[in-house]
Design an enzyme around this catalytic site. Sequence first.
Site, mmCIF file in Angstrom:
data_model
loop_
_atom_site.group_PDB
_atom_site.id
_atom_site.type_symbol
_atom_site.label_atom_id
_atom_site.label_comp_id
_atom_site.label_asym_id
_atom_site.label_seq_id
_atom_site.Cartn_x
_atom_site.Cartn_y
_atom_site.Cartn_z
ATOM 1 C CG ASP A 23 -2.086 0.938 1.057
ATOM 2 O OD1 ASP A 23 -2.318 1.420 -0.072
ATOM 3 O OD2 ASP A 23 -2.762 1.217 2.064
ATOM 4 C CG HIS A 40 0.010 1.838 -9.447
ATOM 5 N ND1 HIS A 40 -0.176 1.539 -8.116
ATOM 6 C CD2 HIS A 40 -1.123 2.463 -9.845
ATOM 7 C CE1 HIS A 40 -1.374 1.952 -7.732
ATOM 8 N NE2 HIS A 40 -1.965 2.522 -8.757
ATOM 9 C CG ASN A 72 -7.716 -2.731 -5.951
ATOM 10 O OD1 ASN A 72 -6.745 -3.469 -5.817
ATOM 11 N ND2 ASN A 72 -8.017 -1.814 -5.039
HETATM 12 C C1 FPP Z 1 -1.490 0.229 -3.484
HETATM 13 O O1 FPP Z 1 -1.238 1.544 -3.716
HETATM 14 C C2 FPP Z 1 -1.169 -0.743 -4.525
HETATM 15 C C3 FPP Z 1 -2.038 -1.302 -5.430
HETATM 16 C C4 FPP Z 1 -3.409 -0.864 -5.675
HETATM 17 C C5 FPP Z 1 -1.671 -2.476 -6.200
HETATM 18 C C6 FPP Z 1 -0.854 -2.250 -7.410
HETATM 19 C C7 FPP Z 1 0.539 -2.580 -7.093
HETATM 20 C C8 FPP Z 1 1.497 -2.561 -7.989
HETATM 21 C C9 FPP Z 1 1.216 -2.221 -9.416
HETATM 22 C C10 FPP Z 1 2.890 -2.823 -7.530
HETATM 23 C C11 FPP Z 1 3.486 -4.118 -7.949
HETATM 24 C C12 FPP Z 1 2.584 -5.179 -8.398
HETATM 25 C C13 FPP Z 1 2.877 -6.484 -8.466
HETATM 26 C C14 FPP Z 1 1.811 -7.422 -8.879
HETATM 27 C C15 FPP Z 1 4.191 -7.026 -8.116
HETATM 28 P P1 FPP Z 1 -2.427 2.571 -3.571
HETATM 29 O O2 FPP Z 1 -2.778 3.031 -4.938
HETATM 30 O O3 FPP Z 1 -3.557 1.978 -2.798
HETATM 31 O O4 FPP Z 1 -1.734 3.706 -2.728
HETATM 32 P P2 FPP Z 1 -2.417 4.824 -1.842
HETATM 33 O O5 FPP Z 1 -3.037 4.133 -0.656
HETATM 34 O O6 FPP Z 1 -1.275 5.676 -1.451
HETATM 35 O O7 FPP Z 1 -3.408 5.528 -2.707
#
Ligand code: FPP
Length: 240
Positions: A23, A40, A72
């Site tokens: 996160d 990301h 999501n």
């Molecule tokens: C959280 O950040 C992360 C995600 C929604 C998932 C996506 C993750 C990736 C693309 C990284 C690597 C992926 C893999 C499969 C290895 P957020 O957007 O919720 O952050 P925030 O809470 O700061 O808004």
Amino acid sequence: MEITPPSIEASSSFPNHIAIIMDGNGRWAKQRGLPRFKGHTAGVESARGVIRYLNDKYHLKYLTFYGFSTENWSRPKTEVFGILRLFERIMNAEARQLHQEGVRIHHLGRLEELPRGLQRVINRALKLTADNTGMTLSFAFNYGGRTEILDAVRNIIAKGIPAQQIDETLFNSYLYTADLPDVDLLIRTGGELRISNFLIWQSAYSEYYFSDVLWPDFNEAEIEKALLAYRQRQRRFGGL
Ligand code: FPP
């Protein structure tokens, strides 16, 4: 009644199965005045570093990432498609290298609801690495813990299994994680103190480690802190 022993392979000092809720990508990007998507892509680099570190230094047996939850889908369309495309790209680009390192790739979640192209890339990676005996690297992608439990219940009922035969071992075998052990250490970055529907059955006895560090900044030193916290805890699995 038969009781599944939680994670019998885990030693008290080192986890057998680590699961990570990554996160903080969005906030990381915002702090730098960048679009969320840059967070990301930075998150992918972080995941790459964590995989390599835990594989090369510790030969960790099971590592699981929460990449995309069933919730999501409600994010803005451009972000959703950006994440799906990013995942397809990294799977395509990394599968061969992971295969050479003996990693077995695993997918958790409803694969059939993902775009066709992504399904193909995932299926190819699963097939390529199916017989590998090194780390099992699972990506929870279009995953929800409650959905997983409902899918298991539906499949058990569809098979006509009588109620008396349903114990923890049988139930386990109907989960997406059928061939994975329970989670020993569950890490969440980004400062929130919740598990957001991630591996809710499999983490019943996990140790939880919450870090304020945003996922793109979660590096080797941060992993070491999580492992140290794990070592310092005494796991009793409900006993004395
Ligand atoms: C959280 O950040 C992360 C995600 C929604 C998932 C996506 C993750 C990736 C693309 C990284 C690597 C992926 C893999 C499969 C290895 P957020 O957007 O919720 O952050 P925030 O809470 O700061 O808004």
